[in-house]
Enzyme design. Structure first.
Site: not given
Ligand SMILES: *Cc1c(COP(=O)(O)O)cnc(C)c1O
Length: 389
Positions: A125-126, A129, A138, A142, A145, A147, A306, A343, A350
C-alpha cells in the site's frame, strides 16, 4: 482463581493455573506452548465448563463458527471472569450474537487489502514497505479481527499466499525497504519456517528493516522461548509489534516473555484497538500504557476499531479516542502515548488523529492550549522576525 482488581492498577500477577487447577496439568505442560495450543478452549461445551454464558454469548458461539472460529489458549482463558459477561477480556474473545449483525457501513475487507495485493498474500500500500501475510492462523481469535475474511480458515475466503511469487516480487521491487510479517500470527510458524522466511528476506539487499506483528506474547507467552529469541536476534534490525488491549493481559508470564524479547535486542511496540467496554477509558489506558513501559514496550498505535462486519458492538465514537489521548498527553510520560489512528476505509492507509491544541491562529500569532487548559501565545509574525534580527 485470583480476583482481578488490577484493571487500573500497575501490578503484575499470574492467573495460572486458574480454571485448570486440580486438572492434572503439570507446570512443565503448562509452560509448553504445544500443550497450550493443543488444549485451546474451542467448543461451546468446553467454554461452558468454566463460564456462565449469557444468551448473546451462547448464540454467538453457535452462529459465528462458519465465519471466524473461536479458540482461546488456556493461558488467556484464565483472564476471563466466569460470571461477568462485561469482562473486558471476555468481550474480546468470546463470540456474541451481535457478530452476526452487519451495520450498513461495515465491510469484509475494511482496509481494502485485497485490492492492494500485487501477489496474493503481499499487501503493498505504501511506497517503501509491505505487509506480508504468512499464515491465516492465530493462537486465539479476536472477535473484531480486521482480517476475519481469511483468518482461522473457516470462512468462504482463504489466504493463498504465493510464496515464491511474493519473494520474487520483493527481490524485484527495490523501493521496498521494510517488510512487516503478519497474518494470522507469524510466531505460530515453527522456528525452522520462520527462520527460512527471515533468512530469505535478509538475502535481499534493499530490505533494510524487518518487523513482525504478533499477539502471541499476550495469548501464548510460552511460545517466546529462548530458542525463538535467539533466531530472531540473528536478523536485526528486527522490531516486533505486540497487540495488547487491556492491562490485565500483561501477566507475569507475559512480562517475562517480553523481557526475553527485549533482552534479545528486539525493540518492542504495542498496537491496541480501542474497544467499547474493554479499554475505552483514560483510567484503563493509563494503566495499560504504564504496564507496557514496565515491560519495555513502547505504545505505538491506538486504532479506531475498523469497520469490520459484526463489530459495531465493540466500536467507540472517534471522540473517545481523542479524549483518551488528551487524557494522557502531558499527564504522563511521552513514551507512553500511542498515536491514535484510523486505518482508512477502502485502503487509504493509517491516518493520524490528534486532539486540537491550537485555540486560534492568524499570520502573526498562534494561540495554544497546554494539557492543563492554560493558554500560551506563540508569535512568528514578520514584524517580530525583523525585530529579532
Ligand atoms: C499498517 C501497515 C503497514 C505499516 O505501517 P506503519 O505506519 O509503517 O507501521 C504497512 N502496510 C500495510 C498494508 C499496513 O496496513
Amino acid at each position: 482463581m485470583a480476583s482481578f482488581d488490577y484493571d487500573t492498577e500497575v501490578r503484575f500477577s499470574s492467573a495460572a493455573p486458574g480454571y485448570w487447577s486440580g486438572r492434572d496439568v503439570s507446570p512443565a505442560q503448562w509452560a509448553d506452548y504445544r500443550w497450550q495450543l493443543k488444549n485451546r478452549v474451542q467448543s461451546l461445551d468446553r467454554i461452558e465448563e468454566h463460564l456462565r454464558l449469557s444468551e448473546e454469548e451462547r448464540s454467538g458461539i453457535l452462529l459465528t463458527g462458519t465465519k471466524l472460529a473461536s479458540a482461546v489458549t488456556p493461558h488467556y482463558f484464565n483472564l476471563i471472569e466466569a460470571d461477568n459477561p462485561g469482562c473486558p477480556v471476555r468481550r474480546q474473545i468470546i463470540p456474541r450474537v451481535e457478530e452476526t449483525f452487519t451495520d450498513p457501513h461495515e465491510m469484509t475487507d475494511p482496509c481494502g487489502e485485497d485490492s492492494h495485493m500485487p501477489v496474493p498474500g503481499l499487501v503493498h500500500r505504501y511506497p517503501d514497505r509491505v505487509l506480508f501475510l504468512v499464515t491465516d492462523r492465530c493462537a486465539s481469535y479476536c472477535r473484531y479481527c480486521t482480517r476475519s475474511r481469511v483468518v482461522s480458515g473457516v470462512g468462504e475466503q482463504h489466504l493463498e499466499t504465493q510464496w515464491e511469487a511474493a519473494f520474487e516480487y520483493l527481490e524485484n521491487t527495490p523501493e521496498v525497504r521494510d517488510v512487516l510479517l503478519s497474518g494470522g500470527d507469524p510466531l505460530l510458524l515453527s522456528d525452522a519456517r520462520l527462520e527460512r522466511i527471515l533468512s530469505r528476506l535478509r538475502r535481499i539487499e534493499h530490505i533494510q528493516f524487518l518487523r513482525i506483528g504478533s499477539r502471541l506474547p499476550v495469548f501464548l507467552p510460552q511460545r517466546i522461548t529462548p530458542e525463538l529469541c535467539k533466531i530472531l536476534s540473528r536478523y536485526h534490525p528486527l522490531f516486533l509489534s505486540i497487540h495488547c488491549n487491556h492491562p490485565r493481559e500483561l501477566t507475569t508470564e507475559v512480562r517475562e516473555g517480553l523481557e526475553r524479547l527485549a533482552d534479545a535486542g528486539i525493540p518492542l511496540g504495542n498496537q491496541s484497538v480501542l474497544l467499547r467496554g474493554v479499554n475505552d477509558s483514560v483510567e484503563v489506558q493509563r494503566a495499560l500504557v504504564h504496564k507496557l513501559l514496565l515491560c519495555r514496550v513502547k505504545p505505538y498505535y491506538l486504532y479506531q476499531c475498523d469497520l469490520i462486519k459484526g463489530s459495531a458492538h465493540l466500536r467507540t465514537p472517534i471522540q473517545t479516542g481523542l479524549e483518551i489521548i488528551e487524557g494522557l498527553r502531558g499527564h504522563t510520560t511521552g513514551y507512553a502515548i500511542p498515536q491514535f489512528v484510523i486505518d482508512a476505509p477502502g485502503g487509504g492507509g493509517k491516518i493520524p488523529l490528534n486532539p486540537d491544541y491550537v485555540v486560534r491562529s492568524d499570520d502573526r500569532n498562534t494561540l495554544l492550549r497546554n494539557y492543563e487548559g492554560k493558554e500560551f501565545l506563540y508569535p512568528e509574525g514578520q514584524e517580530l522576525g525583523s525585530l529579532l534580527m
